[in-house]
Design an enzyme around this catalytic site. Structure first.
Site, short mmCIF file in Angstrom:
data_model
loop_
_atom_site.label_atom_id
_atom_site.label_comp_id
_atom_site.label_asym_id
_atom_site.label_seq_id
_atom_site.Cartn_x
_atom_site.Cartn_y
_atom_site.Cartn_z
N ALA A 53 -0.16 -1.05 -4.64
CA ALA A 53 1.05 -0.81 -5.42
C ALA A 53 1.67 0.57 -5.21
O ALA A 53 2.82 0.80 -5.60
CB ALA A 53 0.74 -0.97 -6.91
N TYR A 54 0.92 1.51 -4.59
CA TYR A 54 1.47 2.86 -4.39
C TYR A 54 2.51 2.83 -3.28
O TYR A 54 2.21 2.42 -2.18
CB TYR A 54 0.36 3.85 -3.99
CG TYR A 54 -0.77 4.04 -4.95
CD1 TYR A 54 -0.67 3.63 -6.28
CD2 TYR A 54 -1.96 4.64 -4.54
CE1 TYR A 54 -1.72 3.82 -7.16
CE2 TYR A 54 -3.01 4.84 -5.42
CZ TYR A 54 -2.89 4.41 -6.73
OH TYR A 54 -3.94 4.60 -7.60
#
Length: 314
Positions: A53-54
């Site tokens: 998700a980063y």
């Protein structure tokens, strides 16, 4: 050379500071990210933490930016076998949750972005209590058996769900969590201490805490009445304005002066000395921020200093 630590019951040997990859593709561009990774590994570091998700929260990003930069760096340096890469599943906008199908599809996507055949440590990023642990562990076990993942771990999970997961793995002879990534630091102790920490200790897991420096507060640059230009300033300033935060800073200042060490190093040294903790996670958006983090590998606090900090943070 700093001695590496064994990660729980796994065969992974890791540096006592895990480098957080949340800033790569967010507050650190490709050139800076490469420089930080180069400096970290040059100092003996080998444990890189990221997530699929980063950094999806940044306008214009879609998630996976950090993994992509790490993959490019590893390919450019030709050092895949020298680094332990940890990533996570459940929060990528296109791979939300922990259904078996999502876990397997997300792992393949992470492997593509990281440009590698295997993930050393694969975390469930946020538990989903509505998904049976049998489904989650079953999917993770398939990834291990396929050689796509070496070891599995959990983050943001309750003691009861962690217990159930470990029991199921033992009962069925499937892959077993070797580590837990909890929210844990000097000003956030109840997020880990208690039943969760007790279970991790009893089961021989490794704790790899995130928010180790409380969004930058434990670097000492946030003080009551000060203003810091940072993407995470709001959260850190809340600690600075609290009574406990000020007590912790006073103790950190005193011990840091005694050791002629940065405040951040002392805060990380307290964390690294806690039962079950193998390697705190901390990120650096510039090379200049790294030495204070790397110092945790060498700084050993006395029992009196540890007790002083524990008392100040109570």
């Amino acid at each position: 050379m700093t001695s590496l630590r064994t990660l729980g019951s796994s065969d992974l040997e890791v540096f006592p500071l895990s480098l957080g990859g949340n800033v790569f593709g967010w507050t650190a561009d490709e050139q800076t990210s490469f420089a930080v990774l180069d400096a970290y590994t040059a100092a003996g570091g080998n444990f890189i933490d990221t997530a699929d998700a980063y950094s999806a929260w940044v306008e214009g990003n879609k998630g996976g930016e950090s993994e992509t930069l790490i993959g490019k760096w590893v390919k450019a340096r030709g050092n895949r076998s020298d680094v332990v890469i940890a990533t996570k599943v459940s929060q990528h906008p296109e791979y939300q949750g922990l259904s078996a199908a999502t876990i397997k599809a997300a792992a393949d996507a992470s492997l593509r972005r990281l440009d590698t055949d295997y993930i050393d440590l694969y975390y469930t990023h946020f538990d989903q209590p509505e998904v049976p642990v049998e489904e989650i562990i079953g999917a993770l076990d398939e990834l291990v058996k396929a050689g796509k993942v070496r070891h599995i771990a959990a983050s943001n999970i309750s003691a009861d769900r962690l217990r159930a997961s470990l029991d199921f793995s033992a009962r069925e002879g499937l892959a077993r969590y070797v580590a837990l990534q909890p929210h844990y630091n000097l000003v956030s102790r109840d997020t880990y201490e208690g039943p969760l920490q007790d279970l991790v200790a009893r089961e021989g897991l490794a704790a790899v805490p995130y928010f180790s420096l409380a969004a930058g507060f434990l670097t000492g640059k946030y003080r009551p009445g000060t203003t810091v230009d940072s993407a995470r300033a709001g959260r850190a300033q809340e600690h600075a304005d609290s009574e406990r935060g000020q007590k912790v800073l006073a103790a950190l200042d005193e011990i840091a002066a005694a050791h002629e060490a940065p405040v951040a190093t002392v805060a990380l040294a307290w964390l690294a000395a806690q039962p079950t903790v193998t390697a705190p996670i901390a990120s650096a958006r510039t090379v200049e921020q790294l030495p204070a983090l790397l110092g945790v590998a060498e700084l050993k606090l006395t029992q009196e200093e540890l007790a002083q900090l524990t008392q100040a943070s109570a």
